[in-house]
Motif scaffolding. Structure first.
Motif, short mmCIF file in Angstrom:
data_model
loop_
_atom_site.label_atom_id
_atom_site.label_comp_id
_atom_site.label_asym_id
_atom_site.label_seq_id
_atom_site.Cartn_x
_atom_site.Cartn_y
_atom_site.Cartn_z
N THR A 488 -7.90 12.60 -27.15
CA THR A 488 -7.79 11.62 -26.06
C THR A 488 -7.56 10.20 -26.53
N GLY A 489 -7.82 9.92 -27.80
CA GLY A 489 -7.70 8.54 -28.27
C GLY A 489 -8.95 7.73 -28.00
N SER A 490 -9.98 8.35 -27.42
CA SER A 490 -11.22 7.65 -27.11
C SER A 490 -12.40 8.48 -27.62
N ASP A 491 -13.45 7.79 -28.09
CA ASP A 491 -14.64 8.51 -28.54
C ASP A 491 -15.87 8.06 -27.77
N GLU A 492 -15.68 7.62 -26.54
CA GLU A 492 -16.79 7.11 -25.74
C GLU A 492 -17.55 8.26 -25.08
N PHE A 493 -18.88 8.16 -25.13
CA PHE A 493 -19.77 9.13 -24.50
C PHE A 493 -20.85 8.37 -23.73
N THR A 494 -21.31 8.97 -22.65
CA THR A 494 -22.35 8.33 -21.84
C THR A 494 -23.54 9.27 -21.71
N ALA A 495 -24.72 8.76 -22.07
CA ALA A 495 -25.95 9.55 -21.96
C ALA A 495 -26.65 9.24 -20.65
N SER A 496 -27.23 10.25 -20.03
CA SER A 496 -27.98 10.07 -18.80
C SER A 496 -29.41 9.66 -19.12
N SER A 497 -30.04 9.02 -18.19
CA SER A 497 -31.42 8.57 -18.38
C SER A 497 -32.35 9.76 -18.62
N GLY A 498 -33.21 9.63 -19.62
CA GLY A 498 -34.17 10.67 -19.92
C GLY A 498 -33.67 11.73 -20.88
N GLN A 499 -32.39 11.69 -21.23
CA GLN A 499 -31.85 12.66 -22.17
C GLN A 499 -32.15 12.25 -23.61
N ALA A 500 -32.19 13.24 -24.51
CA ALA A 500 -32.19 12.92 -25.93
C ALA A 500 -30.85 12.28 -26.26
N TRP A 501 -30.82 11.37 -27.23
CA TRP A 501 -29.61 10.60 -27.49
C TRP A 501 -28.42 11.49 -27.86
N TYR A 502 -28.70 12.65 -28.46
CA TYR A 502 -27.60 13.51 -28.91
C TYR A 502 -27.11 14.49 -27.84
N THR A 503 -27.76 14.53 -26.67
CA THR A 503 -27.44 15.53 -25.65
C THR A 503 -25.98 15.50 -25.20
N PRO A 504 -25.39 14.33 -24.86
CA PRO A 504 -23.99 14.36 -24.41
C PRO A 504 -23.04 14.88 -25.48
N TYR A 505 -23.34 14.62 -26.75
CA TYR A 505 -22.49 15.11 -27.82
C TYR A 505 -22.62 16.62 -27.97
N VAL A 506 -23.86 17.14 -27.84
CA VAL A 506 -24.08 18.58 -27.92
C VAL A 506 -23.37 19.29 -26.77
N THR A 507 -23.48 18.73 -25.58
CA THR A 507 -22.83 19.32 -24.41
C THR A 507 -21.33 19.37 -24.60
N TYR A 508 -20.75 18.26 -25.05
CA TYR A 508 -19.31 18.21 -25.29
C TYR A 508 -18.90 19.22 -26.35
N ALA A 509 -19.68 19.27 -27.44
CA ALA A 509 -19.34 20.17 -28.54
C ALA A 509 -19.36 21.63 -28.10
N LYS A 510 -20.30 21.99 -27.23
CA LYS A 510 -20.34 23.36 -26.73
C LYS A 510 -19.11 23.66 -25.87
N GLN A 511 -18.79 22.73 -24.98
CA GLN A 511 -17.66 22.94 -24.10
C GLN A 511 -16.34 22.98 -24.88
N ALA A 512 -16.27 22.22 -25.98
CA ALA A 512 -15.04 22.14 -26.76
C ALA A 512 -14.93 23.26 -27.79
N GLY A 513 -15.94 24.11 -27.89
CA GLY A 513 -15.89 25.21 -28.84
C GLY A 513 -16.27 24.82 -30.25
N ILE A 514 -16.87 23.65 -30.43
CA ILE A 514 -17.29 23.22 -31.76
C ILE A 514 -18.59 23.90 -32.16
N LEU A 515 -19.52 24.02 -31.22
CA LEU A 515 -20.83 24.63 -31.48
C LEU A 515 -20.83 26.08 -31.04
N GLU A 516 -21.30 26.96 -31.92
CA GLU A 516 -21.43 28.37 -31.60
C GLU A 516 -22.88 28.78 -31.38
N GLU A 517 -23.82 27.92 -31.81
CA GLU A 517 -25.23 28.22 -31.67
C GLU A 517 -26.00 26.92 -31.57
#
Length: 611
Positions: A488-517
């Motif tokens: 996309t040319g962008s690496d911006e991510f937004t975390a929701s209140s109360g989430q662990a800081w890494y949660t949006p990245y984990v969610t994206y990685a799962k959806q993108a097929g980066i994380l298998e477990e």
């Protein structure tokens, strides 16, 4: 057997309300004989006691030689435990050896009588492998030759370890105090600079414990008690199961005894992978078929089967009241209904399907359907946006009691094609901005480029910490940024209140097929874990082979194909030792190594052919 439950399936109807934690049960399959022996030592040497004879000053302690008036020294000599500078003159090690001999009946010897069962950062994943009686060896993060400490493990919880130890407290001529208590993961790293721990276990552990040591990490069962849940003819009982990520829970159940009753109720369930906290409840009359007597004492005990091993919680005793009450639910029951699920992608309707909601009470949990190439934006029921779990894979919905519509809104993760040209300079690197990155360091150019590309930041505004390790949460963050910037040319991510800081990245990685477990994202990453995650951040066509390098220890790499892919592409080069090239899969990876790998991923001209 009663009605079967569906834990972890598409519809998870649990009969739960807000509860108050009452207390944690003992660790499953705890080694009672070992714990009892440790308690015996504690009784002889209680918290706060000094190892001095009649309170006299201990001379010679500062020279680390033979200590006069030292009870620990006398005990060690009597037990045949060495007390010399080269063999454990530290008070902590001498005490750990003393406890070990009291518990296992043999002197400690790392080569013959102890085995290493776990090592790594002092985090939850490491301590989950500890059992009572293990020796905990804490040492400096830079090297094992720096600050170090030894203690005896008595238990662990989500926050850290319970340890029994003896250590000098700064009072001159005192050999040190005996203490027992809780030490957190963060305090170990912050207050004591112990970046690593090793856990040693007696080779005859099973003989003393009278059982086989479980290979899986322990499961904790927390009993939860609500006020007024008991009435004379039936009762609600609650518990929460805490299991390791990646393990499979196949059964749960309850044992109820008392008043002439001795019954066991078992449900087949299915909870896998990422789920680590699973609540459960039973109504003794409707689900166990038991009618309780008034003014009678009963005991119940929850149990669960995880990876084929049965774990039991702490038994709880209660007495029913004298007043007779009819058997009836204490909470309203909502009828079964149909849930229509509608899926929208980028604002446009895609498809729909139906699910049957089971009859039940309280809160329901619904597993979010996966949509390939998309990331979940929100879930709505009518005008209400529903709450999502931290991983955004489960939605919390009210049990509607009538036919309802649930709308899932997704956004596509990537366009039709990515472009390596998306990796471009975003920041300006000023020479000397990181005082710990010298211009003559092998990783200097990599750190500079990683910063310029926006792939990595400093540990602070003036320090990079090149030799520090990174956590698995940071690894996933890097992989997600790399993937998103490529597409996309962008690496911006937004975390929701109360989430662990890494949660949006984990969610994206799962959806993108980066994380298998799922991983313990607070644990430090090994080299093989880093490569396994990063190998999926770019498509294979962007990782063309330029090298045929192989590793001497290739057979020990869990994800050998991923390591070979990045090696062939010139992204990783291995470690040359003793005339051979090694991958060192279990070594923890440093920030300097990460900077080199990240820049080679983004800038093909920096890739290296061969080692």
């Amino acid at each position: 057997m009663g009605q079967k439950r569906k834990l972890g399936t598409r519809v998870l109807c649990l009969l739960l309300a807000v509860v108050t934690l009452w207390g944690a049960g003992p660790r499953a399959r705890a080694a009672d004989p070992i714990i009892e022996r440790i308690k015996g030592v504690m009784a002889d040497h209680p918290d706060g006691s000094y190892f001095t004879v009649n309170g006299k000053a201990c001379s010679g302690h500062d020279a680390w030689g033979t200590c006069n008036n030292c009870e620990l020294n006398r005990i060690a000599a009597a037990e045949g435990i060495p007390w010399t500078k080269d063999n454990g003159s530290w008070t902590c090690l001498a005490f750990a050896r003393y406890v070990f001999q009291r518990v296992f009946g043999i002197p400690t010897n790392v080569r013959n009588n102890l085995t290493l069962v776990a090592k790594g950062a002092p985090g939850k994943a490491t301590f989950q492998k500890a059992l009572a009686g293990d020796i905990l060896y804490c040492y400096d993060s830079a090297s094992s030759s720096g600050a170090k400490h030894f203690a005896v493990v008595v238990g662990w919880d989500d926050q850290g370890a319970y340890i029994y130890q003896n250590n000098a407290n700064g009072t001159k001529n005192r050999i040190g105090t005996v203490t027992y208590g809780h030490i957190s993961y963060e305090s170990m790293k912050r207050d004591y600079a112990w970046g690593y721990v090793k856990i040693y276990r007696s080779v005859n552990y099973a003989d003393v414990a009278g059982q086989t040591v479980p290979e899986t990490a322990p499961v904790t069962i927390v009993n939860e008690v609500k006020d007024n849940v008991y009435f004379s003819q039936s009762a609600y009982v609650y518990a929460t199961f805490h299991k390791p990520a990646g393990s499979s829970m196949t059964q749960s159940g309850l044992i109820l005894t008392g008043g002439g009753i001795n019954t066991t109720h078992t449900d087949d369930i299915s909870v896998k992978n990422s789920a680590t906290t699973v609540p459960s409840t039973y109504q003794t009359y409707t689900e166990l078929g038991v009618v309780l007597k008034p003014e009678t004492t009963y005991t119940y005990q929850f149990f669960v089967v995880v990876d084929g091993v049965t774990y039991k919680g702490e038994p709880v005793t209660f007495t029913t009241p004298a007043k007779q009450q009819p058997i009836e639910p204490t909470e309203p029951v909502t009828p079964a209904c149909t849930l229509t699920c509608q899926v929208y992608v980028d604002g446009a309707y895609a498809y729909s399907f139906e699910e049957s909601m089971e009859e039940g009470t309280g809160t329901s949990y619904y597993t979010v359907p996966e949509e390939e190439g998309c990331i979940l934006s929100s879930v709505r029921m009518g005008d209400t946006e529903l709450e999502l779990s931290e991983s955004r894979t489960v939605v919390v919905i009210p049990n509607p009691g009538k036919d309802s519509t649930l709308c899932f809104y997704y956004q596509t993760v990537k366009p039709q094609r990515g472009d390596m040209a998306h990796f471009r300079q975003e920041k300006t690197y000023t020479p000397g901005m990181f005082w710990d990155v010298g211009s003559d360091a092998w990783y200097y150019e990599n750190v500079k480029q990683a910063y310029r590309l926006g792939l990595m930041e400093g540990a602070s505004s003036s320090r990079f910490r090149p030799q520090a390790n990174i956590t698995l949460g940071e690894v996933v963050t890097l992989a997600a940024r790399l993937h998103k910037q490529y597409w996309t040319g962008s690496d911006e991510f937004t975390a929701s209140s109360g989430q662990a800081w890494y949660t949006p990245y984990v969610t994206y990685a799962k959806q993108a097929g980066i994380l298998e477990e799922d991983y313990d994202y607070t644990a430090y990453a090994t080299r093989e874990e880093f490569v396994h995650i990063l190998a999926r951040a770019l498509p294979e066509e962007e990782l063309s082979a330029i090298s045929e390098t192989g590793y001497r220890d290739a057979s020990s790499i869990r994800w050998r194909d991923d390591a070979q892919l990045l090696t062939s592409a010139g992204v990783i080069t291995g470690i040359r030792e003793q005339g051979a090239l090694w991958f060192k899969p279990q070594n923890q990876i440093t920030r300097a190594e990460v900077a080199a790998i990240m820049t080679r991923m983004a800038l093909p001209q920096l890739r290296v052919a061969g080692a």
